[in-house]
Design an enzyme around this catalytic site. Structure first.
Site, PDB file in Angstrom:
ATOM      1  N   GLY A 135     -25.604  -5.691  35.602  1.00 23.20           N
ATOM      2  CA  GLY A 135     -24.963  -6.610  36.521  1.00 23.20           C
ATOM      3  C   GLY A 135     -25.391  -6.291  37.932  1.00 23.20           C
ATOM      4  N   SER A 136     -24.696  -5.339  38.542  1.00 24.59           N
ATOM      5  CA  SER A 136     -25.033  -4.955  39.915  1.00 24.59           C
ATOM      6  C   SER A 136     -26.297  -4.097  39.997  1.00 24.59           C
ATOM      7  CB  SER A 136     -23.854  -4.191  40.533  1.00 24.59           C
ATOM      8  OG  SER A 136     -22.715  -5.022  40.625  1.00 24.59           O
ATOM      9  N   HIS A 351       7.832 -16.307  42.143  1.00 22.55           N
ATOM     10  CA  HIS A 351       8.115 -17.410  41.217  1.00 22.55           C
ATOM     11  C   HIS A 351       8.925 -16.961  40.002  1.00 22.55           C
ATOM     12  CE1 HIS A 351       5.082 -19.689  43.479  1.00 22.55           C
ATOM     13  NE2 HIS A 351       5.508 -20.767  42.849  1.00 22.55           N
ATOM     14  N   GLU A 376     -20.403 -11.485  43.084  1.00 21.30           N
ATOM     15  CA  GLU A 376     -21.285 -11.027  44.171  1.00 21.30           C
ATOM     16  C   GLU A 376     -21.136  -9.534  44.444  1.00 21.30           C
ATOM     17  OE1 GLU A 376     -23.074 -13.283  44.223  1.00 21.30           O
ATOM     18  OE2 GLU A 376     -22.460 -15.137  45.181  1.00 21.30           O
TER      19      GLU A 376
END
Length: 396
Positions: A135-136, A351, A376
């Site tokens: 990935g990175s 909530h 990113e």
């Protein structure tokens, strides 16, 4: 519009653009976002509306049919879109990164051929670095392109391609044998035009189908498979191989500002939902907004929304001034994504049980926010970038 996330010093044109986007979000996105997201439906009508607004060409120079606006204007527009539905901003972001890379690094011919169609949205961009095994760690990519006469032949597998099915222009990073002593100078970015859709969209080029995700629905996320896919040598971004890694990192740098802006938009919407609900819901004979514990939570949420927004504005303005902004972009992406997660969770807590119901919008935001923690570059990657830049600036 409330007091939070205001931006000082905007021109009349910037305010007009952002006002139009905000109105579009309130009228065309918020009323349908949750329904489309639950059905995992591509927002075609919303995309057509954004084309008419000129959003696809927001940062493309006027000479190529765009609006010629700044990164700041674009980031603020993305914040507004994400306030409506983050998936819409994802459709725009990958397109924007490709358009930016063509504008900054393309040949004269590539700019003239691609930018006018990117500005109108006729061409829709996607970019691809990640692979199933990395990935990175971009240095570990295995997809390879070899020169064969006046063409390149590509073999390999790409992963996490946003807009993989709907895009018809994909910027793809591949290994090429340049004979350089650095793995990063043996990488090349290719501009691949293809037909939208799934399956074998060109000989040797396959988009298998959508990857099922926890959130970030509506937008298609796919793999990209190459099996002896052949393309002309003039499809190398900038015309010269071996520069792909640096071109991609330039795109990712502005992409990080975009992801940070998404975090700001989602967090602002979560805050809006929480402060409205707190004034409607009653417990122990009074509004929950009148309980000090809830007021404390709202105060923390608002402070985080404001801090993240100002960080994004600073990072965008630094890039617009022509200065290096990898430090500020990394800080903005790290802070905004972490704060977004925290603000959404606090809104969820306010909530109560209803936050767990699909009837309430916060349920959607709760599933969307985690994507920002990894998109990113993860938080750890951002901290590595920040730490290295700080050591450069404060070297003894």
């Amino acid at each position: 519009m409330g007091r939070l996330a205001r931006t000082e010093g905007l021109t009349d044109v910037q305010q007009e653009i952002l006002g139009a986007v905000r109105h579009f979000v309130d009228r065309e996105i918020l009323p349908v976002a949750t329904e489309l997201e639950h059905a995992d439906t591509y927002p075609q009508e919303i995309v057509e509306g954004l084309k008419k607004l000129g959003v696809f060409g927001l940062m493309i120079p006027e000479e190529y049919g765009g609006l010629g606006e700044s990164l700041l204007t674009y980031a603020l527009a993305v914040e507004e879109l994400s306030r409506g539905w983050m998936s819409v901003s994802g459709i725009i972001n990958t397109h924007f990164i490709v358009a930016y890379m063509v504008r900054q690094h393309g040949t004269v011919e590539q700019k003239a051929r691609l930018l006018p169609r990117l500005a109108t949205g006729e061409l829709r961009g996607a970019f691809s670095m990640s692979e199933p095994g990395c990935g990175s760690d971009v240095s570990a990519i295995r997809t390879k392109a070899r020169l064969d006469g006046d063409s390149y032949v590509i073999d390999g597998q790409k992963m996490w391609l946003t807009n993989g099915g709907s895009a018809n222009l994909v910027a793809v990073l591949c290994r090429t044998d340049q004979g350089a002593d650095s793995v990063y100078r043996n990488m090349t970015t290719f501009l691949i035009e293809k037909e939208p859709g799934f399956g074998e969209v060109a000989p040797g080029l396959t988009i298998p189908g959508k990857i099922e995700k926890m959130g970030y629905k509506g937008v298609d996320t796919t793999e990209l498979l190459f099996d002896s896919y052949r393309l002309p040598a003039d499809r190398v971004l900038g015309g010269e191989p071996g520069r792909g890694f640096y071109q991609m990192m330039d795109g990712i740098e502005v992409g990080r500002v975009n992801v940070a802006a998404r975090g700001c938009g989602v967090a602002r919407r979560a805050f809006e939902l929480a402060i409205a609900y707190a004034q409607q819901r009653e417990t122990f004979g009074k509004r929950i907004a009148d309980h000090q514990a809830v007021q404390f939570r709202l105060a923390e949420m608002a402070t985080k929304v404001e801090a993240a927004h100002q960080m994004v504005v600073m990072a965008a303005r630094r890039k617009d001034s022509g200065e290096r902004n990898d430090l500020e972009a990394g800080m903005a992406k790290y802070l905004a994504s972490e704060y977004c997660k925290e603000v959404v969770e606090d809104s969820f807590r306010i909530h109560g049980g209803y936050g767990y119901s699909k009837e309430y919008e916060i349920e959607r935001l709760y599933r969307e926010a985690p994507m920002l923690l990894i998109g990113e570059g993860t938080a750890d990657i951002q901290k590595m970038v920040i730490g290295r830049r700080l050591l450069e600036d404060y070297r003894l």
